[in-house]
Design a protein around this motif. Sequence first.
Motif, PDB file in Angstrom:
ATOM      1  N   ASN A 145       0.836  -1.205   0.000  1.00 15.18           N
ATOM      2  CA  ASN A 145       0.000   0.000   0.000  1.00 15.18           C
ATOM      3  C   ASN A 145       0.869   1.252   0.000  1.00 15.18           C
ATOM      4  OD1 ASN A 145      -2.473  -1.505   0.234  1.00 15.18           O
ATOM      5  ND2 ASN A 145      -1.952  -1.841   2.404  1.00 15.18           N
ATOM      6  N   SER A 146       0.441   2.250  -0.752  1.00 15.79           N
ATOM      7  CA  SER A 146       1.215   3.480  -0.887  1.00 15.79           C
ATOM      8  C   SER A 146       1.310   4.229   0.446  1.00 15.79           C
ATOM      9  CB  SER A 146       0.570   4.378  -1.943  1.00 15.79           C
ATOM     10  OG  SER A 146       1.285   5.584  -2.074  1.00 15.79           O
ATOM     11  N   LEU A 147       2.484   4.808   0.704  1.00 15.66           N
ATOM     12  CA  LEU A 147       2.705   5.609   1.912  1.00 15.66           C
ATOM     13  C   LEU A 147       3.218   6.991   1.516  1.00 15.66           C
ATOM     14  CD1 LEU A 147       4.603   3.074   4.224  1.00 15.66           C
ATOM     15  CD2 LEU A 147       2.201   3.771   4.432  1.00 15.66           C
ATOM     16  N   HIS A 148       2.677   7.996   2.170  1.00 18.38           N
ATOM     17  CA  HIS A 148       3.214   9.358   1.999  1.00 18.38           C
ATOM     18  C   HIS A 148       3.967   9.704   3.276  1.00 18.38           C
ATOM     19  CE1 HIS A 148       3.671  13.517   0.865  1.00 18.38           C
ATOM     20  NE2 HIS A 148       3.142  13.884   2.026  1.00 18.38           N
ATOM     21  N   LEU A 149       5.277   9.912   3.159  1.00 14.76           N
ATOM     22  CA  LEU A 149       6.107  10.158   4.333  1.00 14.76           C
ATOM     23  C   LEU A 149       6.600  11.601   4.368  1.00 14.76           C
ATOM     24  CD1 LEU A 149       8.367   6.961   4.538  1.00 14.76           C
ATOM     25  CD2 LEU A 149       6.110   7.359   5.541  1.00 14.76           C
ATOM     26  N   THR A 150       6.643  12.152   5.549  1.00 11.65           N
ATOM     27  CA  THR A 150       7.263  13.455   5.780  1.00 11.65           C
ATOM     28  C   THR A 150       8.376  13.278   6.815  1.00 11.65           C
ATOM     29  OG1 THR A 150       5.647  13.987   7.510  1.00 11.65           O
ATOM     30  CG2 THR A 150       5.147  14.725   5.270  1.00 11.65           C
ATOM     31  N   GLY A 151       9.249  14.294   6.915  1.00 14.95           N
ATOM     32  CA  GLY A 151      10.326  14.224   7.901  1.00 14.95           C
ATOM     33  C   GLY A 151      11.239  13.042   7.675  1.00 14.95           C
TER      34      GLY A 151
END
Length: 425
Positions: A342-348
């Motif tokens: 499943n797609s993940l959107h990561l920050t930091g």
Amino acid sequence: MPNKTTIIAFALISTILFSSCEGKKKPEPQISEASRTAIIKPPIPKLDIAYQNFTVEPDSATVLTTPRGTKIRIPSNAFLDKDGNIVKDKVDITFREFYSPLDFYLAGIPMTYDENGIEKVFESGGMVEINATSNKNEVFVNPKNKIKVDMLSWTKSEEFNAYDLDKISGKWIEKEKDSISLSEKEEELKSTPTIPPMPRVSTSNSFKIEVDKELHPEIAIYENVLFEPVDPLKCSVGDAQDYKINPLKNGIYEVISILKIGNYKEEHKCECYLAFEKGKDYNKALKIYQKKYASLIKNREVESKIIRTLEINNFGFVNCDRPINYPQGGEFNPIFVDEKGNSLHLTGIVLVESNNNALFRYTSTVKYNPSNKNVLWGITNKGKIAYIKDDDFSTIINKSSGQKIKMHLIEKTPETYEDLKKILF
């Protein structure tokens, strides 16, 4: 027309007033909470590095010691109010210290530095944040009586400089060299007894001889002692009729084997360590050694600690750093997914290498050194920590085009700093 006396009096008064103004130069205002929040952004607020709180009487010199051994040396009259007057009332100090990339990350501290137009990352030799108030009003550093902080460091390299974090821009400003010392003077170190080497596991070259326990009480504390040649090629003990043992330096013994046939006498010398058969004999010997030399080992561990001293020019963040380049050798343009695809959107997004004390932040292409051990992590839009470790990096293809990077998810945010550290490292 004014007379000479009037002119002199006017000049004297002007000089006194001018000197008075110079002596009470107002400190620069501290950072506002709104500005501070824009610069310092803890990604996981509940795991932010906690403050330690102290209260001091400003008219007398004080030394504060933190649980990690850091010493805050505060001279008398070290604080000024907003008008430049020496503070007389009690001063409340908040203090915290940072040692590792995980510390820098959890506190949300910026760690980049512009060096001649090239963005670099700070490798830290130790960092602190110190602030002070009196009667809930900000106070400031007295430049004539500066606070000094002695903190432990992992390095005694002279490549590191002291930097202050600018309160408005969020940029690091180079100040001066910090000072480096050991916890004891070099001469005192020389006078400290050396610690004998730890017992060794015996090999096929080890041999056994009778030991006079009265002459060698330091050997008599052990059972089933064997002697392991330092250099087997230089030793030939053979079938001797007698042996002598001479203690040398650093826990090495000279074993002299003596062979007599009539008037003929032959001696052979062999430098040896103490050794024990693997298993019960060795384990028992190791316990005896650790018990016998425990205090000496502890003392020398304390003596070998490196201390870096930071001078506090302004309250806020003070860092002992050197700028280093981003890792080289490998790169990838990540398309983050979880273990189910499943797609993940990561920050930091950050990367940490095992061989330095730096935190590398990324927003797109990740650069890394395939020869190092690496850990990378970020925060999902649901606030979960996603990470990969060194074993995962071996599956990454070194290319600039996009590729799926399968991340491990920490479903529940760890409760403590130590819990997170155990997962990531």
